[in-house]
Write a protein that holds these residues in place. Structure first.
Motif, PDB file in Angstrom:
ATOM      1  N   ASP A  38      74.334 113.489  -9.229  1.00  0.00           N
ATOM      2  CA  ASP A  38      75.258 113.523 -10.366  1.00  0.00           C
ATOM      3  C   ASP A  38      75.799 112.124 -10.652  1.00  0.00           C
ATOM      4  OD1 ASP A  38      75.051 116.258 -10.998  1.00  0.00           O
ATOM      5  OD2 ASP A  38      76.304 116.758  -9.288  1.00  0.00           O
ATOM      6  N   GLN A  39      74.869 111.193 -10.800  1.00  0.00           N
ATOM      7  CA  GLN A  39      75.229 109.797 -11.060  1.00  0.00           C
ATOM      8  C   GLN A  39      74.130 109.161 -11.902  1.00  0.00           C
ATOM      9  OE1 GLN A  39      74.938 108.313  -7.076  1.00  0.00           O
ATOM     10  NE2 GLN A  39      76.954 109.052  -6.462  1.00  0.00           N
ATOM     11  N   PHE A  40      74.533 108.423 -12.930  1.00  0.00           N
ATOM     12  CA  PHE A  40      73.573 107.560 -13.630  1.00  0.00           C
ATOM     13  C   PHE A  40      73.507 106.269 -12.809  1.00  0.00           C
ATOM     14  CE2 PHE A  40      72.023 104.443 -16.559  1.00  0.00           C
ATOM     15  CZ  PHE A  40      71.087 105.131 -17.313  1.00  0.00           C
ATOM     16  N   ILE A  41      72.340 105.966 -12.256  1.00  0.00           N
ATOM     17  CA  ILE A  41      72.219 104.815 -11.347  1.00  0.00           C
ATOM     18  C   ILE A  41      72.008 103.536 -12.168  1.00  0.00           C
ATOM     19  CG2 ILE A  41      70.962 103.825  -9.384  1.00  0.00           C
ATOM     20  CD1 ILE A  41      72.341 106.499  -8.683  1.00  0.00           C
ATOM     21  N   ASN A  42      72.938 102.612 -12.030  1.00  0.00           N
ATOM     22  CA  ASN A  42      72.790 101.324 -12.734  1.00  0.00           C
ATOM     23  C   ASN A  42      73.174 100.174 -11.804  1.00  0.00           C
ATOM     24  OD1 ASN A  42      75.485 101.761 -12.702  1.00  0.00           O
ATOM     25  ND2 ASN A  42      75.869 101.218 -14.834  1.00  0.00           N
TER      26      ASN A  42
ATOM     27  N   GLY B  72      61.452 114.981 -18.749  1.00  0.00           N
ATOM     28  CA  GLY B  72      62.375 114.058 -19.388  1.00  0.00           C
ATOM     29  C   GLY B  72      62.226 112.649 -18.865  1.00  0.00           C
ATOM     30  N   VAL B  73      63.336 111.925 -18.884  1.00  0.00           N
ATOM     31  CA  VAL B  73      63.307 110.508 -18.530  1.00  0.00           C
ATOM     32  C   VAL B  73      63.977 110.300 -17.176  1.00  0.00           C
ATOM     33  CG1 VAL B  73      63.316 109.900 -20.970  1.00  0.00           C
ATOM     34  CG2 VAL B  73      65.480 109.920 -19.725  1.00  0.00           C
ATOM     35  N   ALA B  74      63.787 109.110 -16.620  1.00  0.00           N
ATOM     36  CA  ALA B  74      64.370 108.793 -15.311  1.00  0.00           C
ATOM     37  C   ALA B  74      64.484 107.296 -15.167  1.00  0.00           C
ATOM     38  CB  ALA B  74      63.482 109.346 -14.194  1.00  0.00           C
ATOM     39  N   GLY B  75      65.304 106.881 -14.211  1.00  0.00           N
ATOM     40  CA  GLY B  75      65.337 105.479 -13.820  1.00  0.00           C
ATOM     41  C   GLY B  75      64.271 105.246 -12.756  1.00  0.00           C
ATOM     42  N   SER B  76      63.813 103.996 -12.672  1.00  0.00           N
ATOM     43  CA  SER B  76      62.820 103.662 -11.649  1.00  0.00           C
ATOM     44  C   SER B  76      63.440 103.786 -10.256  1.00  0.00           C
ATOM     45  CB  SER B  76      62.343 102.225 -11.869  1.00  0.00           C
ATOM     46  OG  SER B  76      61.702 101.768 -10.702  1.00  0.00           O
TER      47      SER B  76
ATOM     48  N   VAL C  63      64.754 108.077 -10.137  1.00  0.00           N
ATOM     49  CA  VAL C  63      66.087 108.665  -9.960  1.00  0.00           C
ATOM     50  C   VAL C  63      66.497 109.327 -11.273  1.00  0.00           C
ATOM     51  CG1 VAL C  63      66.885 107.101  -8.147  1.00  0.00           C
ATOM     52  CG2 VAL C  63      67.207 106.431 -10.524  1.00  0.00           C
ATOM     53  N   GLU C  64      67.026 110.518 -11.136  1.00  0.00           N
ATOM     54  CA  GLU C  64      67.459 111.250 -12.338  1.00  0.00           C
ATOM     55  C   GLU C  64      68.558 112.233 -11.942  1.00  0.00           C
ATOM     56  OE1 GLU C  64      66.649 114.161 -11.280  1.00  0.00           O
ATOM     57  OE2 GLU C  64      64.628 114.726 -11.798  1.00  0.00           O
ATOM     58  N   MET C  65      68.873 113.196 -12.814  1.00  0.00           N
ATOM     59  CA  MET C  65      70.096 113.973 -12.588  1.00  0.00           C
ATOM     60  C   MET C  65      69.906 115.496 -12.587  1.00  0.00           C
ATOM     61  SD  MET C  65      72.726 111.537 -14.755  1.00  0.00           S
ATOM     62  CE  MET C  65      74.175 112.411 -14.227  1.00  0.00           C
ATOM     63  N   GLU C  66      68.665 115.969 -12.685  1.00  0.00           N
ATOM     64  CA  GLU C  66      68.468 117.431 -12.768  1.00  0.00           C
ATOM     65  C   GLU C  66      67.315 117.993 -11.940  1.00  0.00           C
ATOM     66  OE1 GLU C  66      68.248 115.516 -15.638  1.00  0.00           O
ATOM     67  OE2 GLU C  66      70.388 115.605 -16.054  1.00  0.00           O
TER      68      GLU C  66
ATOM     69  N   ASP D  55      68.528  99.200 -21.187  1.00  0.00           N
ATOM     70  CA  ASP D  55      67.130  99.657 -21.224  1.00  0.00           C
ATOM     71  C   ASP D  55      67.062 101.127 -21.640  1.00  0.00           C
ATOM     72  OD1 ASP D  55      66.238  97.218 -20.441  1.00  0.00           O
ATOM     73  OD2 ASP D  55      66.010  97.739 -18.323  1.00  0.00           O
ATOM     74  N   TYR D  56      67.978 101.902 -21.113  1.00  0.00           N
ATOM     75  CA  TYR D  56      68.008 103.336 -21.429  1.00  0.00           C
ATOM     76  C   TYR D  56      68.164 103.526 -22.946  1.00  0.00           C
ATOM     77  CZ  TYR D  56      69.555 108.200 -21.353  1.00  0.00           C
ATOM     78  OH  TYR D  56      69.684 109.539 -21.569  1.00  0.00           O
ATOM     79  N   ALA D  57      69.102 102.763 -23.536  1.00  0.00           N
ATOM     80  CA  ALA D  57      69.338 102.882 -24.979  1.00  0.00           C
ATOM     81  C   ALA D  57      68.077 102.519 -25.758  1.00  0.00           C
ATOM     82  CB  ALA D  57      70.502 101.982 -25.385  1.00  0.00           C
TER      83      ALA D  57
ATOM     84  N   GLY E 262      65.376 100.608 -15.327  1.00  0.00           N
ATOM     85  CA  GLY E 262      65.149 100.164 -13.949  1.00  0.00           C
ATOM     86  C   GLY E 262      66.190 100.645 -12.957  1.00  0.00           C
ATOM     87  N   ALA E 263      67.168 101.438 -13.398  1.00  0.00           N
ATOM     88  CA  ALA E 263      68.256 101.921 -12.526  1.00  0.00           C
ATOM     89  C   ALA E 263      68.972 100.749 -11.851  1.00  0.00           C
ATOM     90  CB  ALA E 263      67.733 102.922 -11.492  1.00  0.00           C
ATOM     91  N   ASN E 264      68.946  99.613 -12.519  1.00  0.00           N
ATOM     92  CA  ASN E 264      69.607  98.418 -11.981  1.00  0.00           C
ATOM     93  C   ASN E 264      70.717  97.992 -12.948  1.00  0.00           C
ATOM     94  OD1 ASN E 264      68.229  97.504 -14.139  1.00  0.00           O
ATOM     95  ND2 ASN E 264      66.647  96.458 -12.965  1.00  0.00           N
TER      96      ASN E 264
ATOM     97  N   GLN F 271      70.766  96.492 -15.535  1.00  0.00           N
ATOM     98  CA  GLN F 271      70.431  96.491 -16.970  1.00  0.00           C
ATOM     99  C   GLN F 271      70.180  97.875 -17.510  1.00  0.00           C
ATOM    100  OE1 GLN F 271      67.800  92.570 -17.830  1.00  0.00           O
ATOM    101  NE2 GLN F 271      66.871  94.465 -18.041  1.00  0.00           N
ATOM    102  N   SER F 272      70.432  98.885 -16.680  1.00  0.00           N
ATOM    103  CA  SER F 272      69.877 100.196 -17.032  1.00  0.00           C
ATOM    104  C   SER F 272      70.492 100.814 -18.289  1.00  0.00           C
ATOM    105  CB  SER F 272      69.932 101.164 -15.855  1.00  0.00           C
ATOM    106  OG  SER F 272      71.230 101.322 -15.399  1.00  0.00           O
ATOM    107  N   GLU F 273      71.803 100.546 -18.570  1.00  0.00           N
ATOM    108  CA  GLU F 273      72.343 101.163 -19.795  1.00  0.00           C
ATOM    109  C   GLU F 273      71.629 100.619 -21.023  1.00  0.00           C
ATOM    110  OE1 GLU F 273      74.014  99.037 -17.600  1.00  0.00           O
ATOM    111  OE2 GLU F 273      75.934  98.830 -18.617  1.00  0.00           O
TER     112      GLU F 273
HETATM  113  N1  ADE Z   1      67.950 109.103 -16.242  1.00  0.00           N
HETATM  114  C1  ADE Z   1      67.419 108.032 -16.861  1.00  0.00           C
HETATM  115  N2  ADE Z   1      67.789 106.903 -16.257  1.00  0.00           N
HETATM  116  C2  ADE Z   1      68.583 107.246 -15.225  1.00  0.00           C
HETATM  117  C3  ADE Z   1      69.288 106.528 -14.232  1.00  0.00           C
HETATM  118  N3  ADE Z   1      69.231 105.202 -14.190  1.00  0.00           N
HETATM  119  N4  ADE Z   1      70.012 107.223 -13.338  1.00  0.00           N
HETATM  120  C4  ADE Z   1      70.074 108.572 -13.381  1.00  0.00           C
HETATM  121  N5  ADE Z   1      69.428 109.302 -14.303  1.00  0.00           N
HETATM  122  C5  ADE Z   1      68.687 108.654 -15.212  1.00  0.00           C
END
Ligand code: ADE
Length: 230
Positions: A150-154, A74-78, A171-174, A206-208, A198-200, A202-204
């Motif tokens: 268990d956190q979306f990192i932004n 899947g996807v992840a933050g940097s 960084v990701e959640m699973e 960029d994620y979208a 970028g998990a910074n 702007q992450s919401e």
């Molecule tokens: N999955 C994608 N982006 C993420 C983020 N910034 N933090 C946690 N999980 C993610």
């Protein structure tokens, strides 16, 4: 039989369309879809976000289907500067960055019972995934630790803290929860994560914008592996 687990339906969508002779079964609130994927017996499940969802789904998959190995994709933050949106991270190990019993003397991330901070991914699977990813032209492939919580990192500061503590590339959640369940059942595990943000701060946004494309890229890497092209 091989197992594929993604947190969101977009992370397995391409495979759900490709699956032949499909059968569906529910265990609790987890749905397992099995069949042939590029000629390989496979079981797929969308586990939902977070460590508990991922661990429960992985354990049910193992006990019901006895897969030879499981991939979490899947996807992840940097995890660090230099790992950018569009890059592909292939995990050598995964950590639970929000596991913290340090007040009673453990290192942050230490998971009691299995007695580890870094939960290893299977070496052979890791090598095959790296080869598969490197065979895709123009794709920047990064190997290293993936940090799960268990956190979306932004928040850039939180991301730096996780990087400094665990040398995390993503960084990701699973991922670490899938690896944890696999470790407990001696099932080889691999983790493939395509960077969506970028998990910074702007992450919401960029994620979208990038998560759908990133999810497709991770599936393309796994397709190469399943087709035996790498
Ligand atoms: N999955 C994608 N982006 C993420 C983020 N910034 N933090 C946690 N999980 C993610």
């Amino acid at each position: 039989m091989i197992g594929l687990i993604g947190a969101m339906s977009v992370e397995l969508e391409m495979f759900m369309h490709e699956l032949q002779d499909r059968k569906e079964e529910e265990i609790g609130m987890d749905r397992f879809v099995s069949g042939k994927l590029y000629g390989v017996d496979a079981v797929l499940s969308v586990c939902g976000p977070g460590k508990v969802n991922a661990a429960l789904c992985t354990q049910s998959m193992i006990l019901r289907y006895h897969p030879d190995w499981i991939l979490n994709l899947g996807v992840a933050g940097s995890g660090e500067i230099g790992v950018n949106i569009g890059d592909m991270v292939i995990a050598s190990a995964a950590v639970q960055h929000d596991m913290d019993t340090s007040p009673i003397g453990d290192p942050i991330g230490y998971v009691s019972k299995i007695g580890l901070v870094e939960i290893p991914c299977d070496e052979t699977l890791h090598e095959r995934l790296v080869k598969a990813a490197e065979s895709i032209e123009g794709l920047h492939v990064v190997e290293g630790t993936v940090a799960t919580g268990d956190q979306f990192i932004n928040d850039g500061e939180r991301r730096e803290q996780i990087r400094d503590r665990f040398h995390a590339k993503a960084v990701e959640m699973e991922g670490a929860a899938v690896a944890h369940a696999c470790y407990m059942h001696h099932v080889p595990c691999g983790i493939v994560r395509s960077i969506s943000d970028g998990a910074n701060g702007q992450s919401e946004m960029d994620y979208a914008t990038f998560s759908t494309l990133a999810a497709i890229h991770a599936q393309q890497v796994v397709e190469k592996l399943l087709r035996g092209e790498a």
